[in-house]
Design a protein around this motif. Structure first.
Motif, PDB file in Angstrom:
ATOM      1  N   LEU A  22       0.832  -1.208   0.000  1.00  0.00           N
ATOM      2  CA  LEU A  22       0.000   0.000   0.000  1.00  0.00           C
ATOM      3  C   LEU A  22       0.860   1.248   0.000  1.00  0.00           C
ATOM      4  O   LEU A  22       2.053   1.208   0.296  1.00  0.00           O
ATOM      5  CB  LEU A  22      -1.016  -0.008   1.147  1.00  0.00           C
ATOM      6  CG  LEU A  22      -0.616   0.032   2.605  1.00  0.00           C
ATOM      7  CD1 LEU A  22      -0.375   1.440   3.072  1.00  0.00           C
ATOM      8  CD2 LEU A  22      -1.775  -0.550   3.415  1.00  0.00           C
ATOM      9  N   GLY A 203      -7.986   1.145   4.880  1.00  0.00           N
ATOM     10  CA  GLY A 203      -7.582  -0.196   4.464  1.00  0.00           C
ATOM     11  C   GLY A 203      -8.102  -1.196   5.491  1.00  0.00           C
ATOM     12  O   GLY A 203      -8.080  -0.919   6.686  1.00  0.00           O
ATOM     13  N   SER A 213      -9.402  -1.744   0.260  1.00  0.00           N
ATOM     14  CA  SER A 213      -8.782  -0.434   0.502  1.00  0.00           C
ATOM     15  C   SER A 213      -9.464   0.607  -0.376  1.00  0.00           C
ATOM     16  O   SER A 213      -9.799   0.342  -1.525  1.00  0.00           O
ATOM     17  CB  SER A 213      -7.294  -0.542   0.171  1.00  0.00           C
ATOM     18  OG  SER A 213      -6.725   0.714   0.065  1.00  0.00           O
TER      19      SER A 213
END
Lengths: 245, 563
Positions: A22, A203, A213
């Motif tokens: 991420l 998320g 997410s």
């Protein structure tokens, strides 16, 4: 500002965090939610440089945490879920300690310390030993210390635990202000209303994997939930995550 | 009664589970093996020494038994005093300062039952070590006097009753004391008083010059002394009941032994009832007072900031934090009294050495003592390092996350810790060495050798302490100062003793030759020069390795640690 690439942590055969990818942009508030034992605190510890990943990497402001930890940590303000501090220092001494460790110039310290102590309603307690503080006051002092050196990234584990309603409102406002100044905030929380109120993106982690997410609207779509209630979204997604292989 | 036993059983259950053992006693098989071997060796040495002394006493006509029994009485008095002192400190912790007390006091259990459960726990903790390490002495008595099984039963019963009585009296005193003085401060007061008492007793004994007893010129006073050996000890002392019971069993008088054992048992029973009554009235009141944070003793501001102003930011931050935390933690700074007492006793011992009466040449003896003194001073340093530098990393406690998340490498963190302890410990050890060498009036060569050897070994020993303390930290210890009794602490003690032994062994040969050559006005041969150079280079290399390796090892282990 924050980039996690294939971040993995295993404890023996148990995979606490599983190939997590991420990215949190500059000025963004990213909420990290998930059931107990999902891997939130393990992820946060790896981001803060407390725990070495088994595989993958953490980059803060483009600096690899494994390759150059001191430089990466200098840009982070870290707020853990439990406020363990040096009990025999006063609040002001603890701020001075933090300022010296993070290299805050001597001439700026007094005004900054006074400002953060006032901001976190600790001005009257600055000269008292931390051991006499309540849980919430310690939590507020950690937050004050975390922003003292003007970090570019704030990593927060359960920010609202132990705080009174007034402090929660103040912290939410502060996080928005900091994000407005370009600071990226990565925040794990169980308080879904807080995540809903202030996070730009959320998320969801379950069994070490990032299962969803996006914005609240994105998550609603992904969870096939019509209601705007994040709780229903969370329950739906984590139930799916729990049965996922 | 059944409810009382059930409640106490439930309250003690977490402690009786394997994980409830003291943290330092837990660990894998290898740790237990090392600790067990060290304990067994110590135990065997005690037994051998006791057996040797008692066998020697048996060989002395007429006064042999008197001496052995007097020794037994003294051992029991010392045991009782140790048990009293140790149980005051343990009961303060167990009854008022332990972290789990908040949970325990929230349980729906009467206060006196909570108290009794904690008191039993405390009695075990304060007594097991004293009792375990006196058993070889009692075993030696049994074997030398060819005592029957009743003697061993009497020893176990009497020692248990003695431990319970000492712990009961201490708990009673602590319960009253905490009402008057907060628990945290009371512990410091007890430590300071204990140290002062010990120094006073020690000086009193030393001033009496017991070594004169071996001087034939004062033989008459020895006879008078033997007469005084038979003087009875106060019958009100619990150690006297234990002594009378054990002595009677040893001499084959079971009736008298049983009577005295019953006396001790009745005292314990009365004491437990008194404790339960007092606990119902006083215990919670004192515990409640302990919850209120005590005021700061030192309110001076900025002294350490100014003193350490020239240091770079992170180093200053940790140094200031370390010094302030030390000065504000009463359980830490009160130990300074212990060091002061140690210095006084150490230096006084050398002042009192009767060198002039020795048949061996004085100059030789003075310098031999000076060489041995290096080992002694370095062992003292090891003990002080074990108390202060070894727990330095564990003292970060659960705030260690601050170090892990700070932009400071673990290497720098450990180096800061090292420097903070190195400087005062260097001053302490050099003071001991220089002061005692001046008292011994040693040659300039020995003075230079001692000060230089110590100068190079102090950083090695401190590094061993900090490094191994980092390799085996215990951030959750109730009292980090006690972490030295753990596996890592034992490794530190062994490593430090080995380092001192090796370096002094390397130096001993060349130093003896150089000293004797100087004494007889001979020149040093090239072979001796080469030997000296090789031995001193090896000693220097060892010292360097001792500085570098432990800190690296500690850093490696600490970086792998999950917090």
């Amino acid at each position: 500002m924050i980039e996690l690439t294939n971040l993995t942590k295993t404890y023996g055969a148990f995979r606490a965090v599983d190939r997590l990818n991420l990215r949190v942009e500059r000025g963004e508030i990213f909420g990290f939610i998930g059931p107990n034992g999902a891997g939130k605190t393990t992820t946060i510890k790896m981001m803060g440089g407390i725990l070495a990943p088994t595989a993958g990497s953490v980059a803060v402001c483009g600096i690899d945490m494994q390759a150059d930890p001191e430089n990466a940590k200098r840009r982070i303000g870290f707020i853990p879920d439990r406020p363990y501090l040096y009990e025999k220092l006063t609040g002001t001494e603890f701020l001075k300690f933090t300022a010296d460790v993070y290299g805050v110039p001597e001439e700026r310290f007094s005004s900054k310390a006074e400002a953060v102590l006032t901001q976190f309603a600790l001005a009257d307690w600055g000269q008292e030993l931390i051991e006499s503080y309540s849980h919430g006051m310690k939590q507020r002092l950690i937050m004050a210390a975390a922003i003292l050196h003007d970090p570019e990234v704030l990593i927060v584990d359960e920010p609202m635990v132990g705080l009174d309603p007034l402090a929660i409102i103040m912290v939410k406002k502060l996080f928005r202000e900091l994000a407005g100044r370009g600071i990226s905030i990565f925040m794990s929380t169980h308080t879904l209303t807080v995540a809903e109120d202030i996070c730009d993106r959320i998320g969801v982690i379950a069994r070490g994997r990032l299962i969803a997410s996006g914005t609240t609207a994105d998550l609603q779509r992904e969870a096939n939930v019509s209601t705007s209630d994040l709780e229903a979204v969370f329950l739906n997604l984590t139930a799916q995550g729990a049965v996922a292989p | 009664m059944r409810a009382l036993v059930r409640d106490i059983g439930i309250l003690l259950r977490p402690r009786l589970a394997p994980r409830g053992l003291p943290r330092r006693l837990r660990g894998g098989a290898s740790r237990l093996l090392v600790l067990g071997t060290a304990g067994a060796l110590f135990w065997s040495a005690l037994f051998a020494a006791a057996w040797r002394v008692l066998a020697y006493f048996q060989g002395i006509e007429e006064i042999g038994d008197i001496l052995a029994l007097k020794l037994l009485s003294m051992i029991l008095i010392i045991c009782f005093a140790l048990l009293l002192f140790s149980s005051i400190l343990t009961s303060l912790s167990k009854l008022y300062l332990s972290r789990d007390l908040l949970l325990v006091h929230s349980l729906p259990v009467p206060r006196h039952r909570i108290f009794l459960a904690r008191w039993l726990d405390s009695t075990f903790d304060s007594g097991w070590m004293v009792l375990l390490f006196t058993l070889p002495v009692f075993l030696a008595y049994g074997l030398v006097f060819a005592a029957g099984p009743a003697y061993y039963g009497s020893v176990i019963f009497s020692l248990t009753a003695l431990a319970l009585t000492a712990s009961g009296l201490s708990a009673l005193a602590v319960m009253v004391g905490v009402i008057l003085v907060p628990a945290g401060r009371m512990r410091s007061i007890v430590i300071v008083l204990g140290v002062l008492l010990f120094v006073a007793l020690y000086l009193a004994v030393r001033l009496a010059r017991p070594e004169q007893l071996v001087n034939p010129e004062v033989f008459e006073s020895v006879l008078a002394y033997v007469g005084s050996l038979q003087a009875p000890v106060s019958p009100l002392l619990p150690s006297t009941w234990a002594y009378d019971s054990i002595r009677a069993a040893l001499m084959g008088a079971p009736g008298a032994s049983l009577f005295n054992a019953a006396l001790a048992a009745s005292a314990v029973t009365v004491l437990v009832c008194l404790l339960a009554i007092a606990a119902e009235r006083l215990y919670f009141k004192g515990f409640s007072r302990t919850q209120v944070a005590s005021a700061r003793i030192f309110r001076g501001r900025g002294i350490s900031n100014r003193l350490l102003g020239a240091l770079p930011g992170p180093a200053r931050a940790f140094a200031v934090k370390e010094i302030k935390s030390f000065l504000r933690d009463q359980s830490q700074w009160s130990q300074l009294f212990l060091i002061a007492a140690l210095v006084v006793i150490y230096v006084y011992n050398f002042d009192a050495l009767p060198l002039e009466r020795s048949p061996i040449q004085t100059v030789y003896l003075q310098n031999l003592f000076s060489f041995l003194n290096m080992a002694l001073a370095l062992f003292v340093l090891t003990a002080v390092t074990a108390r202060f530098a070894y727990p330095a990393v564990s003292l970060e406690r659960e705030a260690f996350w601050l170090v892990k998340t700070s932009p400071l490498s673990l290497r720098t963190f450990l180096r800061i810790k090292f420097v903070i302890y190195y400087l005062p410990l260097l001053v302490l050890t050099e003071t001991l060495i220089v002061a005692t060498n001046l008292l011994l009036q040693v040659t300039p060569f020995m003075m230079a050798l001692s000060t230089l050897t110590v100068f190079f070994l102090v950083p090695g020993i401190v590094s061993l302490g900090v490094g191994l303390g980092a390799a085996y930290p215990d951030f959750k210890a109730e009292n980090p100062a006690q972490t030295v009794t753990s596996f890592g602490g034992l490794i530190f003690m062994i490593a430090s003793a080995a380092l001192i032994g090796l370096v002094l062994l390397l130096q001993a040969g060349p130093v003896y030759r150089i000293f004797m050559a100087g004494l007889h006005g001979r020149l040093l041969s090239p072979g001796l020069w080469a030997w000296t150079l090789a031995a001193f280079s090896a000693a220097f290399a060892l010292s360097l390795l001792a500085i570098l390796l432990p800190l690296r090892y500690g850093e490696k282990r600490l970086s792998e640690l999950h917090i």
